[in-house]
Design a protein around this motif. Structure first.
Motif, mmCIF file in Angstrom:
data_model
loop_
_atom_site.group_PDB
_atom_site.id
_atom_site.type_symbol
_atom_site.label_atom_id
_atom_site.label_comp_id
_atom_site.label_asym_id
_atom_site.label_seq_id
_atom_site.Cartn_x
_atom_site.Cartn_y
_atom_site.Cartn_z
ATOM 1 N N ILE A 135 0.858 -1.191 0.000
ATOM 2 C CA ILE A 135 0.000 0.000 0.000
ATOM 3 C C ILE A 135 0.889 1.235 0.000
ATOM 4 C CG2 ILE A 135 -1.802 1.285 1.224
ATOM 5 C CD1 ILE A 135 -2.534 -1.373 2.642
ATOM 6 N N LEU A 136 0.675 2.122 -0.961
ATOM 7 C CA LEU A 136 1.359 3.410 -0.985
ATOM 8 C C LEU A 136 0.608 4.340 -0.036
ATOM 9 C CD1 LEU A 136 3.442 5.407 -2.165
ATOM 10 C CD2 LEU A 136 1.787 5.876 -3.980
ATOM 11 N N VAL A 137 1.315 4.887 0.955
ATOM 12 C CA VAL A 137 0.681 5.714 1.983
ATOM 13 C C VAL A 137 1.262 7.117 1.961
ATOM 14 C CG1 VAL A 137 0.289 5.993 4.474
ATOM 15 C CG2 VAL A 137 0.303 3.695 3.453
ATOM 16 N N LYS A 138 0.366 8.100 1.950
ATOM 17 C CA LYS A 138 0.737 9.508 2.121
ATOM 18 C C LYS A 138 0.042 9.963 3.392
ATOM 19 C CE LYS A 138 1.301 10.352 -2.774
ATOM 20 N NZ LYS A 138 0.888 11.078 -3.962
ATOM 21 N N THR A 139 0.821 10.470 4.328
ATOM 22 C CA THR A 139 0.255 10.828 5.626
ATOM 23 C C THR A 139 -0.548 12.124 5.564
ATOM 24 O OG1 THR A 139 2.254 12.013 6.315
ATOM 25 C CG2 THR A 139 2.127 9.671 6.880
ATOM 26 N N SER A 157 -4.596 4.193 9.055
ATOM 27 C CA SER A 157 -6.047 4.276 8.866
ATOM 28 C C SER A 157 -6.363 5.295 7.790
ATOM 29 C CB SER A 157 -6.728 4.722 10.170
ATOM 30 O OG SER A 157 -6.471 3.815 11.203
ATOM 31 N N GLY A 158 -7.399 4.991 7.001
ATOM 32 C CA GLY A 158 -7.851 5.918 5.975
ATOM 33 C C GLY A 158 -8.640 5.212 4.893
ATOM 34 N N MET A 159 -9.033 5.988 3.905
ATOM 35 C CA MET A 159 -9.796 5.457 2.776
ATOM 36 C C MET A 159 -8.826 4.801 1.799
ATOM 37 S SD MET A 159 -12.897 6.164 3.502
ATOM 38 C CE MET A 159 -13.912 6.159 2.059
ATOM 39 N N ILE A 160 -9.044 3.524 1.535
ATOM 40 C CA ILE A 160 -8.146 2.794 0.639
ATOM 41 C C ILE A 160 -8.686 2.874 -0.789
ATOM 42 C CG2 ILE A 160 -9.239 0.535 0.944
ATOM 43 C CD1 ILE A 160 -6.315 -0.613 1.033
ATOM 44 N N GLU A 161 -7.759 3.030 -1.710
ATOM 45 C CA GLU A 161 -8.111 3.071 -3.128
ATOM 46 C C GLU A 161 -7.352 1.970 -3.851
ATOM 47 O OE1 GLU A 161 -8.091 7.020 -4.973
ATOM 48 O OE2 GLU A 161 -7.605 7.756 -2.963
ATOM 49 N N VAL A 162 -8.011 1.340 -4.795
ATOM 50 C CA VAL A 162 -7.367 0.355 -5.656
ATOM 51 C C VAL A 162 -6.706 1.157 -6.766
ATOM 52 C CG1 VAL A 162 -7.711 -1.655 -7.134
ATOM 53 C CG2 VAL A 162 -9.124 -1.352 -5.077
ATOM 54 N N GLU A 168 10.208 3.076 -6.329
ATOM 55 C CA GLU A 168 11.564 2.538 -6.419
ATOM 56 C C GLU A 168 11.722 1.201 -5.715
ATOM 57 O OE1 GLU A 168 14.445 4.701 -3.660
ATOM 58 O OE2 GLU A 168 12.724 6.074 -3.679
ATOM 59 N N PHE A 169 10.828 0.868 -4.761
ATOM 60 C CA PHE A 169 10.952 -0.376 -4.000
ATOM 61 C C PHE A 169 9.983 -1.462 -4.422
ATOM 62 C CE2 PHE A 169 12.548 2.702 -0.724
ATOM 63 C CZ PHE A 169 13.871 2.318 -0.831
ATOM 64 N N GLY A 170 9.021 -1.141 -5.221
ATOM 65 C CA GLY A 170 8.048 -2.146 -5.632
ATOM 66 C C GLY A 170 6.794 -1.492 -6.162
ATOM 67 N N GLU A 171 5.928 -2.314 -6.704
ATOM 68 C CA GLU A 171 4.680 -1.808 -7.260
ATOM 69 C C GLU A 171 3.563 -1.977 -6.239
ATOM 70 O OE1 GLU A 171 2.052 -2.368 -11.266
ATOM 71 O OE2 GLU A 171 4.233 -2.303 -11.354
ATOM 72 N N ALA A 172 2.969 -0.857 -5.846
ATOM 73 C CA ALA A 172 1.879 -0.867 -4.874
ATOM 74 C C ALA A 172 0.556 -1.013 -5.615
ATOM 75 C CB ALA A 172 1.884 0.423 -4.056
ATOM 76 N N GLY A 173 -0.297 -1.884 -5.119
ATOM 77 C CA GLY A 173 -1.605 -2.079 -5.727
ATOM 78 C C GLY A 173 -2.682 -1.200 -5.129
ATOM 79 N N TYR A 174 -2.391 -0.642 -3.956
ATOM 80 C CA TYR A 174 -3.372 0.163 -3.230
ATOM 81 C C TYR A 174 -2.732 1.464 -2.778
ATOM 82 C CZ TYR A 174 -5.712 -4.339 -3.067
ATOM 83 O OH TYR A 174 -6.292 -5.531 -3.415
ATOM 84 N N ARG A 175 -3.605 2.423 -2.436
ATOM 85 C CA ARG A 175 -3.126 3.721 -1.961
ATOM 86 C C ARG A 175 -4.039 4.207 -0.845
ATOM 87 N NH1 ARG A 175 -3.904 9.012 -5.412
ATOM 88 N NH2 ARG A 175 -5.536 7.621 -6.049
ATOM 89 N N ILE A 176 -3.432 4.814 0.170
ATOM 90 C CA ILE A 176 -4.177 5.526 1.205
ATOM 91 C C ILE A 176 -3.565 6.911 1.302
ATOM 92 C CG2 ILE A 176 -4.812 5.681 3.647
ATOM 93 C CD1 ILE A 176 -4.694 2.639 3.812
ATOM 94 N N SER A 177 -4.345 7.930 0.952
ATOM 95 C CA SER A 177 -3.908 9.325 1.075
ATOM 96 C C SER A 177 -4.511 9.895 2.345
ATOM 97 C CB SER A 177 -4.379 10.132 -0.131
ATOM 98 O OG SER A 177 -3.841 9.581 -1.317
ATOM 99 N N ASP A 178 -3.901 10.936 2.885
ATOM 100 C CA ASP A 178 -4.377 11.557 4.128
ATOM 101 C C ASP A 178 -4.514 10.524 5.242
ATOM 102 O OD1 ASP A 178 -4.520 14.142 3.034
ATOM 103 O OD2 ASP A 178 -6.461 13.671 2.125
#
Length: 189
Positions: A135-139, A157-162, A168-178
């Motif tokens: 999961i790619l996370v932006k705080t 914790s947060g809203m997860i997006e597909v 650079e370290f791998g391919e994230a399938g999900y993202r949580i912003s904020d």
């Protein structure tokens, strides 16, 4: 006195009735507590991530270090890992998930963007986990993680997006912003 307050509270709940969740606004839904999930929730039914490594590891171990076929086989394995299916039912779910950090971006010594992975060192060791386990996370503002805490497990914790993102370290399938972050309090993930 405690019982009088408890009875009054219960009567108030019954008098007000249950709130229909279909009538909640987006802001009210965002305030609701996140649902705690485990990493398995990110894997669609029927997909077995361990089968990828099990298929390629014996082949890779048989090659000599400088064999060009080893690199070709490794690239095939990485292609399968990066194309692992995502669980689209997770889209826009308010979740809480525990994991480990692979820092991507800092601000004033604090980690503000990172990959969340299910086990320590997942994106440093080869191969990285499948994209459906990253999961790619932006705080969120004020939620950056102290750089010295990068080796400790965290809750996110947060809203997860597909949403597949290459890093650079791998391919994230999900993202949580904020994302809201906190140190993981339990001893076992």
């Amino acid at each position: 006195m405690k019982y009088v307050v408890l009875i009054f509270f219960c009567m108030t709940l019954f008098a007000c009735g249950e709130q229909d969740t279909n009538s909640l606004t987006d802001e009210e839904l965002a305030i609701e507590a996140p649902r705690e999930i485990k990493w398995e929730a990110l894997i669609p039914l029927g997909f077995e991530p361990d089968t990828i490594a099990a298929k390629y590891m014996p082949l890779l171990e048989a090659f000599e270090d400088d064999d060009p076929k080893a690199d070709e086989t490794y690239q095939q394995m990485m292609s399968e890992i990066n194309s692992a299916p995502l669980n689209t039912e997770m889209q826009d779910q308010n979740v809480k998930i525990g994991g480990f950090i692979a820092p991507l971006a800092y601000s004033e010594g604090n980690i503000v963007q990172f990959l969340l992975v299910p086990y320590f060192g997942a994106c440093i060791h080869v191969p990285p986990p499948p994209s459906n386990q990253i999961i790619l996370v932006k705080t969120a503002e004020g939620q950056a993680i102290d750089g010295d805490m990068a080796y400790y497990p965290v809750w996110v914790s947060g809203m997860i997006e597909v949403d597949k993102q290459t890093t650079e370290f791998g391919e994230a399938g999900y993202r949580i912003s904020d994302a809201i972050t906190e140190l993981y309090e339990h001893t076992v993930l």
